[in-house]
Motif scaffolding. Sequence first.
Motif, PDB file in Angstrom:
ATOM      1  N   CYS A 420       0.818  -1.213   0.000  1.00 26.37           N
ATOM      2  CA  CYS A 420       0.000   0.000   0.000  1.00 26.37           C
ATOM      3  C   CYS A 420       0.852   1.264   0.000  1.00 26.37           C
ATOM      4  CB  CYS A 420      -0.947  -0.001   1.201  1.00 26.37           C
ATOM      5  SG  CYS A 420      -2.344  -1.129   1.007  1.00 26.37           S
ATOM      6  N   ASP A 421       2.067   1.182   0.548  1.00 26.88           N
ATOM      7  CA  ASP A 421       2.915   2.372   0.504  1.00 26.88           C
ATOM      8  C   ASP A 421       3.342   2.682  -0.925  1.00 26.88           C
ATOM      9  OD1 ASP A 421       4.443   0.081   0.475  1.00 26.88           O
ATOM     10  OD2 ASP A 421       6.060   0.893   1.703  1.00 26.88           O
ATOM     11  N   ALA A 422       3.463   1.656  -1.772  1.00 30.81           N
ATOM     12  CA  ALA A 422       3.765   1.891  -3.189  1.00 30.81           C
ATOM     13  C   ALA A 422       2.586   2.573  -3.876  1.00 30.81           C
ATOM     14  CB  ALA A 422       4.091   0.569  -3.885  1.00 30.81           C
ATOM     15  N   LEU A 423       1.373   2.131  -3.548  1.00 29.19           N
ATOM     16  CA  LEU A 423       0.176   2.759  -4.118  1.00 29.19           C
ATOM     17  C   LEU A 423       0.058   4.213  -3.657  1.00 29.19           C
ATOM     18  CD1 LEU A 423      -2.386  -0.151  -3.618  1.00 29.19           C
ATOM     19  CD2 LEU A 423      -1.423   0.613  -5.786  1.00 29.19           C
ATOM     20  N   ARG A 424       0.288   4.433  -2.363  1.00 31.43           N
ATOM     21  CA  ARG A 424       0.183   5.797  -1.823  1.00 31.43           C
ATOM     22  C   ARG A 424       1.223   6.724  -2.455  1.00 31.43           C
ATOM     23  NH1 ARG A 424      -1.339   3.843   3.841  1.00 31.43           N
ATOM     24  NH2 ARG A 424      -3.405   4.737   4.184  1.00 31.43           N
ATOM     25  N   LEU A 425       2.458   6.246  -2.544  1.00 32.81           N
ATOM     26  CA  LEU A 425       3.518   7.067  -3.118  1.00 32.81           C
ATOM     27  C   LEU A 425       3.180   7.446  -4.561  1.00 32.81           C
ATOM     28  CD1 LEU A 425       7.317   6.509  -2.748  1.00 32.81           C
ATOM     29  CD2 LEU A 425       6.349   6.887  -5.001  1.00 32.81           C
ATOM     30  N   THR A 426       2.743   6.468  -5.347  1.00 29.30           N
ATOM     31  CA  THR A 426       2.404   6.725  -6.743  1.00 29.30           C
ATOM     32  C   THR A 426       1.226   7.679  -6.853  1.00 29.30           C
ATOM     33  OG1 THR A 426       3.181   4.485  -7.279  1.00 29.30           O
ATOM     34  CG2 THR A 426       1.845   5.616  -8.939  1.00 29.30           C
ATOM     35  N   ALA A 427       0.223   7.485  -6.011  1.00 26.48           N
ATOM     36  CA  ALA A 427      -0.950   8.353  -6.039  1.00 26.48           C
ATOM     37  C   ALA A 427      -0.585   9.792  -5.670  1.00 26.48           C
ATOM     38  CB  ALA A 427      -2.025   7.820  -5.099  1.00 26.48           C
ATOM     39  N   CYS A 428       0.280   9.961  -4.670  1.00 30.45           N
ATOM     40  CA  CYS A 428       0.709  11.310  -4.276  1.00 30.45           C
ATOM     41  C   CYS A 428       1.440  12.000  -5.419  1.00 30.45           C
ATOM     42  CB  CYS A 428       1.599  11.245  -3.041  1.00 30.45           C
ATOM     43  SG  CYS A 428       0.713  10.859  -1.510  1.00 30.45           S
ATOM     44  N   ARG A 429       2.279  11.264  -6.109  1.00 31.15           N
ATOM     45  CA  ARG A 429       2.982  11.832  -7.256  1.00 31.15           C
ATOM     46  C   ARG A 429       2.006  12.212  -8.372  1.00 31.15           C
ATOM     47  NH1 ARG A 429       8.468  13.353  -6.955  1.00 31.15           N
ATOM     48  NH2 ARG A 429       9.520  11.976  -5.466  1.00 31.15           N
ATOM     49  N   LEU A 430       0.956  11.426  -8.549  1.00 37.15           N
ATOM     50  CA  LEU A 430      -0.054  11.754  -9.555  1.00 37.15           C
ATOM     51  C   LEU A 430      -0.810  13.026  -9.189  1.00 37.15           C
ATOM     52  CD1 LEU A 430      -1.397   8.173 -10.354  1.00 37.15           C
ATOM     53  CD2 LEU A 430      -0.258   9.717 -11.955  1.00 37.15           C
ATOM     54  N   LEU A 431      -1.069  13.219  -7.904  1.00 38.35           N
ATOM     55  CA  LEU A 431      -1.685  14.475  -7.466  1.00 38.35           C
ATOM     56  C   LEU A 431      -0.779  15.647  -7.798  1.00 38.35           C
ATOM     57  CD1 LEU A 431      -3.236  13.604  -3.967  1.00 38.35           C
ATOM     58  CD2 LEU A 431      -4.434  13.917  -6.133  1.00 38.35           C
ATOM     59  N   GLU A 432       0.512  15.452  -7.590  1.00 35.03           N
ATOM     60  CA  GLU A 432       1.477  16.504  -7.899  1.00 35.03           C
ATOM     61  C   GLU A 432       1.491  16.800  -9.396  1.00 35.03           C
ATOM     62  OE1 GLU A 432       6.064  17.611  -6.640  1.00 35.03           O
ATOM     63  OE2 GLU A 432       5.483  15.514  -6.863  1.00 35.03           O
ATOM     64  N   MET A 433       1.230  15.775 -10.223  1.00 30.48           N
ATOM     65  CA  MET A 433       1.172  15.951 -11.675  1.00 30.48           C
ATOM     66  C   MET A 433      -0.135  16.582 -12.129  1.00 30.48           C
ATOM     67  SD  MET A 433       2.789  12.258 -12.854  1.00 30.48           S
ATOM     68  CE  MET A 433       1.995  12.375 -14.465  1.00 30.48           C
ATOM     69  N   GLY A 434      -1.082  16.760 -11.186  1.00 31.72           N
ATOM     70  CA  GLY A 434      -2.374  17.326 -11.550  1.00 31.72           C
ATOM     71  C   GLY A 434      -3.327  16.300 -12.131  1.00 31.72           C
ATOM     72  N   GLU A 435      -3.210  15.044 -11.681  1.00 29.06           N
ATOM     73  CA  GLU A 435      -4.064  13.957 -12.175  1.00 29.06           C
ATOM     74  C   GLU A 435      -4.820  13.313 -11.011  1.00 29.06           C
ATOM     75  OE1 GLU A 435      -4.590  13.451 -15.238  1.00 29.06           O
ATOM     76  OE2 GLU A 435      -2.974  14.640 -16.105  1.00 29.06           O
ATOM     77  N   PRO A 436      -5.747  14.051 -10.380  1.00 27.72           N
ATOM     78  CA  PRO A 436      -6.447  13.511  -9.206  1.00 27.72           C
ATOM     79  C   PRO A 436      -7.357  12.333  -9.514  1.00 27.72           C
ATOM     80  CG  PRO A 436      -7.434  15.585  -9.895  1.00 27.72           C
ATOM     81  CD  PRO A 436      -6.170  15.432 -10.690  1.00 27.72           C
ATOM     82  N   ALA A 437      -7.940  12.285 -10.711  1.00 30.92           N
ATOM     83  CA  ALA A 437      -8.828  11.168 -11.041  1.00 30.92           C
ATOM     84  C   ALA A 437      -8.051   9.859 -11.080  1.00 30.92           C
ATOM     85  CB  ALA A 437      -9.512  11.415 -12.384  1.00 30.92           C
ATOM     86  N   CYS A 438      -6.860   9.892 -11.654  1.00 28.05           N
ATOM     87  CA  CYS A 438      -6.014   8.701 -11.705  1.00 28.05           C
ATOM     88  C   CYS A 438      -5.530   8.333 -10.311  1.00 28.05           C
ATOM     89  CB  CYS A 438      -4.833   8.955 -12.636  1.00 28.05           C
ATOM     90  SG  CYS A 438      -3.942   7.464 -13.115  1.00 28.05           S
ATOM     91  N   ALA A 439      -5.180   9.354  -9.514  1.00 26.77           N
ATOM     92  CA  ALA A 439      -4.741   9.111  -8.136  1.00 26.77           C
ATOM     93  C   ALA A 439      -5.855   8.480  -7.314  1.00 26.77           C
ATOM     94  CB  ALA A 439      -4.288  10.419  -7.497  1.00 26.77           C
ATOM     95  N   ALA A 440      -7.090   8.905  -7.554  1.00 28.10           N
ATOM     96  CA  ALA A 440      -8.232   8.384  -6.790  1.00 28.10           C
ATOM     97  C   ALA A 440      -8.369   6.876  -6.961  1.00 28.10           C
ATOM     98  CB  ALA A 440      -9.516   9.087  -7.222  1.00 28.10           C
ATOM     99  N   GLY A 441      -8.079   6.360  -8.162  1.00 22.39           N
ATOM    100  CA  GLY A 441      -8.163   4.916  -8.379  1.00 22.39           C
ATOM    101  C   GLY A 441      -7.200   4.144  -7.500  1.00 22.39           C
TER     102      GLY A 441
END
Length: 654
Positions: A420-441
Amino acid sequence: TSVKLLAKILESDTTIEKFQVLLFDVGARWLLEPEGFWLANTQEGRKKAFARLDEVLLEGATDLSIALEKLSAQEALKDKPVNIFLLSDGQVNWGATAADQLVARFERKAKFPHKFFCYRTGLSAENLGLFGMLSRGGGAIFNCFTEDAIEKVATAHRSQCLQVTGVSAAGAAGVSELLVAGRKCALYPGGEMVVAGRCAKAGDVALEVSGTYGGKEMKFNFPLAVGSKSELAPRAWAEIAVASLVALNKPELDELITAYCQHFSIGSKVASFLVLETEADYKRFDISGELGEIDVKDVAGFLESQWRDASEELSAQERFKRFVAQIEERTKLISGQSGEYVKKLLGALDSKDYELSQSLSADKVLLKAEVGQDYLASRGKRRRDVDVYAREAKRRGQKKEAGAALRALSCVVELYPGRCDALRLTACRLLEMGEPACAAGLFWRVQESRPFEPQSYRDLARSYELAGRPGLAALQYEILLAGKWHNRFLSLKQVALEEYSMLMRTAVREKSVNARLSDLFAARLAALAKAGGEADLRVTISWNTDNTDVDLWVVEPDGEKCYYQHKQTKSGGTLLDDLTQGYGPERYHTQKAQKGLYTVKVHYFATNPNLLGGETYVTVTVTKFAGTGRQEVRRFNVVLKESKQAVEVCQVEF
């Protein structure tokens, strides 16, 4: 090995007149798309395909659902018998991950007869459960652990197989609930099919297996004799039943699975194996009564109906409602104090409100020549280093190559599946990229895996808010506020209350929601009575890694620093929390700010040695004039990598 195996399959099988290669990771793309779709299986056609394949950059997480979707939608395949060679370890870690749903949906959508041939190359832990489901309808699973085996394995798919069309049993023993392990319906030479049934009494049984072999109808009869009762026979049947139920991957079946596990003394991922030594223990734990409470009289029929259901697409709305039902006992979301409001909130959202369209597309073929040589070299030397992929994703993002950036970043999930830490890290980076919909998944997957952590709901709420779904964000905050969590998470409720109030206040003021939702938000705000109160300055930090100590420092205009060793300043600044374990939060506020500059910093006090890449992703929310009509909110993201590292986040002027 996989490329050499594919080449040998095409070279050795003259019956394959045409072929195509589908590449997939977080996107799916055909290797080449010539006129007519197919490539001729000639020396020239193979040379063209493999020359192109040698240029392609292979990277990213594994989304088999998008590959099967692209394959089933290909009109050029309609009504043509297709052999599909799966050269993958089958470890699905992106998109839809439930094997039964992947296979059932493909079988429903594919407009062509097909067989899957799956190959175990020994490069990683193959997903045999998925391979078994894919190949049960006529394909097979082959072992190719060394290059020496390629010659033999390359032609193994050409062997005739028995296509099983029916399995039945009759006789004096009274057989019922006949089960076939793995729902297998194709047998190659040397293969086996495991069949089990429940018998009412001792006696003869005639087992019949019917099917086609080489185009001819065939029947095989196996006379069996059922003797006296055995302790192992019922468990053998139950193991197949439990394995079949577990493979459906439906949490709502956990009670049924647990009942069978307890009744027949079987361990599974749903029910741990409990060893009971006396009859009194069975009575004390009420094991004998478990199965009788479950209303399933025909397991075989029930499994068939569940398999049909698995092929149906679940809407995001239905998926969320099922999740709410699963966590109701923990959260009392519907039956608790705010249950009536939550029901109204659910009623104010329609199915479209739950759907998030992801703008990222990773369907373009990416060549090795199109990426930096530094990245290729670093990936070769430090393949499991998270920073290699994070830096490459950032570089591609700066070049406006969002889909390619996603592929690089998803390598973190590919390398560390199930974490889950891999998922969280990737999702946080996606938020930084301005991709919240992808991060939400990704945050949704974390939430499903760790529903006992309130941080999971806050992360998802933040993603939904940034994706323009305030109603969904509100539901996540309501779950967080309603739930009972471990003591180390208690302060998160207050932060969530402040953020939730801010979300609703902004939505009402900016009219970003419909009238019904606006009225609900206004009523909820009144009930919360300006949660958090008013403050000239409020700063909140939280982070994405557990067992990590991050400190908030605020240096006031007169130079006085508010931090964990000095929580109260002369001017009234206060550090409300000092949490030494992830995920925070830590908060600072002052009701009456001094004139001048406030400097906000974060300090990496103690790291978790098990962190991926050694980094912690810190979210900083800075609010001026909190709780008033002049409220201003800014959010910052900081990546900390080194112990004792201090980073200035921003300055706030009054």
